[in-house]
Motif scaffolding. Structure first.
Motif, PDB file in Angstrom:
ATOM      1  N   VAL A   1       0.843  -1.198   0.000  1.00  0.00           N
ATOM      2  CA  VAL A   1       0.000   0.000   0.000  1.00  0.00           C
ATOM      3  C   VAL A   1       0.874   1.241   0.000  1.00  0.00           C
TER       4      VAL A   1
ATOM      5  N   MET B   1      13.110   5.596  10.976  1.00  0.00           N
ATOM      6  CA  MET B   1      13.992   4.626  10.312  1.00  0.00           C
ATOM      7  C   MET B   1      14.489   5.180   8.991  1.00  0.00           C
TER       8      MET B   1
ATOM      9  N   ALA C   1       3.502   7.671   4.565  1.00  0.00           N
ATOM     10  CA  ALA C   1       3.545   6.823   5.751  1.00  0.00           C
ATOM     11  C   ALA C   1       4.871   6.076   5.946  1.00  0.00           C
ATOM     12  N   LEU C   2       5.969   6.700   5.545  1.00  0.00           N
ATOM     13  CA  LEU C   2       7.264   6.099   5.846  1.00  0.00           C
ATOM     14  C   LEU C   2       7.516   6.252   7.335  1.00  0.00           C
ATOM     15  N   PHE C   3       8.199   5.273   7.945  1.00  0.00           N
ATOM     16  CA  PHE C   3       8.480   5.361   9.364  1.00  0.00           C
ATOM     17  C   PHE C   3       9.602   6.371   9.570  1.00  0.00           C
ATOM     18  N   GLY C   4       9.228   7.495  10.193  1.00  0.00           N
ATOM     19  CA  GLY C   4      10.147   8.619  10.307  1.00  0.00           C
ATOM     20  C   GLY C   4      11.401   8.317  11.104  1.00  0.00           C
TER      21      GLY C   4
ATOM     22  N   PHE D   1       0.425   4.928   0.884  1.00  0.00           N
ATOM     23  CA  PHE D   1      -0.520   5.817   1.525  1.00  0.00           C
ATOM     24  C   PHE D   1      -0.363   7.241   1.000  1.00  0.00           C
TER      25      PHE D   1
ATOM     26  N   GLU E   1      10.171  -9.351   8.313  1.00  0.00           N
ATOM     27  CA  GLU E   1       9.007  -9.952   8.958  1.00  0.00           C
ATOM     28  C   GLU E   1       8.570 -11.234   8.282  1.00  0.00           C
TER      29      GLU E   1
ATOM     30  N   ALA F   1      -0.042  10.013   2.612  1.00  0.00           N
ATOM     31  CA  ALA F   1       1.032  10.764   3.267  1.00  0.00           C
ATOM     32  C   ALA F   1       2.325   9.972   3.248  1.00  0.00           C
TER      33      ALA F   1
ATOM     34  N   ARG G   1       8.939   0.388  -0.645  1.00  0.00           N
ATOM     35  CA  ARG G   1       8.565  -0.414   0.515  1.00  0.00           C
ATOM     36  C   ARG G   1       7.326  -1.251   0.229  1.00  0.00           C
TER      37      ARG G   1
ATOM     38  N   LEU H   1      11.843  -3.715   6.391  1.00  0.00           N
ATOM     39  CA  LEU H   1      10.934  -4.182   7.442  1.00  0.00           C
ATOM     40  C   LEU H   1      10.032  -5.341   7.015  1.00  0.00           C
ATOM     41  N   PRO H   2       9.282  -5.230   5.925  1.00  0.00           N
ATOM     42  CA  PRO H   2       8.443  -6.369   5.524  1.00  0.00           C
ATOM     43  C   PRO H   2       9.273  -7.597   5.167  1.00  0.00           C
TER      44      PRO H   2
END
Lengths: 381, 253
Positions: free
Chosen positions: B90, B101, B96-99, B92, B113, B94, B158, B109-110
């Motif tokens: 997805v 990191m 939605a990157l993890f600020g 997003f 996981e 905005a 990502r 990350l995925p």
């Protein structure tokens, strides 16, 4: 004929009372002169009671929307008195401006009334409802957090240990200076104040007991917890809240992560490790503060003071203070994270949540401490 | 190259979306075919973001079903849901990157996981993904250091980390200047044609709808659902609904 002159515009009226009135305007009809212009124009129908009104704009050099508003207000006044009204010699640009203004907008009431402050009783009722809803949400979060913690302890490799270490440094190591300073001062103050009373009985040696018992049993855990709530509880709420606003939490969910396991568990674990250590640290610095007062003000030796300190507490007191610290830590980190997850809106929402995290944490700390006080009272007997 | 098969891989059936007492979408049904670039468009308040959130599993429908690759995602068990999440990406609105990191950590990350790959290999894959979106070398940059267009591309990298079968885009062109938007179009088209990923876009960006969209549905808040469906060209030229014509011809209602 009358003439009125002010800085921006010039207004003159021709016509006899009861007859046709011609208002000649010249100069600048602008925002700067809006008040006098409106007053002058609106006074005319009342004064002359004309049969019709004409406004000649031939001499107008500059017309802005405020000037146009004044003309429109006069037009509305005329039509309310059922007087024929016309504008003469309207230039091209002025005409454009006049047609731009929506007459209806001036008349129509707003879609919703101005917010009225509700009565005290209404406010209280709303507050009660909100507190109840808040309580339910917190209970729900506690459940989720407990499940997440249990799962994490059963699967230790799934815990984000790098994050745990990061928060341990932030909440713990970075907080050492302020905890040390405040504890030292607290120890100093307690020793000093109590010595003033104990001097009268020649019992200044018991300053050591007082400082130690007060700190280890109550003040150490509470004060450290409040400091951590202010430093870290707020930080957790702000960090998670900002992530909610940025859709980062949504992104985590769509990527298959549980936000509570990913974001809340590391913070809670880190805080649970760090707060007891900080509490011990605080106790030691307070005792040091008392020691300073004992040596410099009360003519005690360091040895005597420390001996007295050691004899005044038992392992049980020490152990319970550490248990309190762990419980406080869970409360602080838990409510900090919960407030963060519940953020709605943008920057203001984050601010509200952060404040609420600190205030709620302090409240819960005192509440828990009261519960401990009652329990320990019966256990100690 | 258009979608090579007409097999529906996403089926939305009688979806009703409610928020408290307000019904946003009522009885919406449509299909997305394998490999196609599907556009969901409409004016403000028509429910397109809500529809997207239902399709990616963030919200459960009040009624109806969302079936992706045969799985009803609202009723799937933990395992199936977890697998589903690894098959979608997805982007997003905005980004939605993890600020907290770096770009590399975000993309990794995925991978960390869902796979057992070594960190070496993950780093290589991350480098490859960043290369796909023309962000070579920005591995250790933080999101806050990048421009809007670059952050969108990082978010796309990502989203594509696990080579998902489905990519969902929420207003990807919002806030981009025309040149950057055109570059994003080219990137999206090349990725879609190169990988055959099914792509669903929620957007209001006319130029990109007409340029990239293969099929589209238009939502409207008065209808609480779909008021038109077809190819973007069909909607623009052959629709008889004035709301559709105004949208495509950028006219006032």
């Amino acid at each position: 004929m009358e003439k009125m002159e002010t800085t921006g515009y010039r207004l003159s009226v021709e016509g006899k009372t009861g007859e046709e009135a011609t208002i000649r305007l010249a100069g600048r009809l602008s925002l700067d002169d809006l008040e006098p212009l409106m007053a002058d124009l609106k006074a005319i129908p009342g004064r002359l009671k004309p049969r019709r009104i004409s406004v000649d704009l031939a001499g107008v050099e500059y017309l802005d929307s405020a000037g146009a508003l004044a003309l429109i207000e006069l037009e509305n006044l005329a039509s309310s008195l059922t007087l024929p009204f016309e504008l003469l010699n309207v230039s091209g640009t002025n005409h454009g401006l006049l047609t731009l203004i929506d007459r209806e907008a001036l008349q129509r009431p707003p879609l919703r009334p101005e917010s009225v402050r509700p009565a005290v009783v209404e406010n209280l009722g709303e507050l009660a409802r909100r507190q109840y809803r808040d309580f339910l949400e917190i209970m729900s979060f506690v459940g989720q957090l407990v499940v997440a913690l249990a799962w994490s302890l059963a699967h230790p490799r799934s815990v984000r240990w790098e994050d745990v270490k990061f928060y341990m440094k932030r909440a713990g190591a970075d907080g050492l200076p302020i905890v040390a300073l405040i504890s030292l001062l607290l120890g100093l103050i307690m020793a000093f104040m109590s010595s003033l009373q104990l001097k009268q009985f020649g019992a200044t040696i018991y300053v050591a007991n007082l400082v130690t018992l007060a700190m280890v049993r109550e003040l150490g855990p509470i004060m450290t917890a409040i400091l951590v709530a202010g430093r870290s509880g707020s930080a957790y709420a702000a960090e998670i809240g900002t992530m909610v606003v940025n859709d980062e939490v949504n992104a985590l969910v769509t990527m298959g992560f549980d936000p509570i396991r990913f974001l809340a568990v590391p913070k809670v674990l880190a805080t649970m490790v760090v707060v007891p250590i900080l509490t011990v640290y605080a106790d030691l610095f307070a005792i040091l503060g008392g020691l300073i007062v004992g040596i410099t003000g009360l003519d005690l030796t360091a040895f005597t003071y420390i001996q007295q300190t050691k004899s005044s507490i038992r392992v049980f007191d020490f152990a319970t203070s550490l248990i309190k610290a762990v419980v406080f830590a869970m409360l602080i980190a838990g409510i900090g994270c919960q407030r963060g997850f519940k953020v709605k809106g943008g920057a203001e929402g984050v601010g509200t949540s952060t404040t609420s995290a600190v205030v709620s944490a302090i409240f819960l700390i005192i509440l828990a401490d009261s519960a401990f006080a009652i329990m320990l009272h019966y256990i100690r007997q | 190259m258009d979608s090579s098969s007409s097999e529906p891989v996403i089926v939305v059936e009688n979806l009703t979306a409610r928020y408290d007492d307000v019904t946003i979408l009522e009885d919406v049904s449509f299909e997305v075919r394998r490999g196609e670039r599907f556009m969901i468009l409409g004016g403000s308040g028509c429910g397109k973001s809500t529809l997207l959130k239902h399709m990616i599993g963030l919200i459960k429908p009040s009624a109806g079903r969302v079936i992706i690759n045969g799985i009803d995602i609202a009723r799937a068990d933990e395992e199936a849901l977890h697998r589903f999440r690894s098959e979608i990406g997805v982007l997003f609105q905005a980004d939605a990157l993890f600020g907290s990191m770096s770009l590399a950590q975000n993309v990794a990350l995925p991978l960390a996981e869902y796979t057992d790959l070594s960190s070496e290999l993950i780093r290589e894959i991350v480098r490859m993904k960043l290369g796909l979106v023309h962000l070579v070398g920005y591995d250790n940059h933080m999101p806050a250091e990048l421009s809007g267009g670059m952050r969108k591309r990082a978010g796309l990298a990502r989203a594509m980390a696990l080579d998902p079968k489905f990519l969902f885009f929420d207003e990807p062109w919002a806030g981009l200047d025309p040149v950057t938007a055109a570059e994003l179009d080219i990137l999206i088209r090349s990725l879609n044609e190169g990988t055959g990923t099914t792509m669903v876009f929620v957007t209001q960006e006319l130029a990109s709808i007409l340029n990239l969209g293969e099929r589209a549905i238009m939502l409207h808040k008065d209808a609480k659902g779909i008021i038109a469906r077809g190819t973007p060209a069909e909607l623009r030229e052959k629709s008889t609904d004035p709301r559709v014509l105004h949208f495509f011809n950028r006219q006032a209602d």
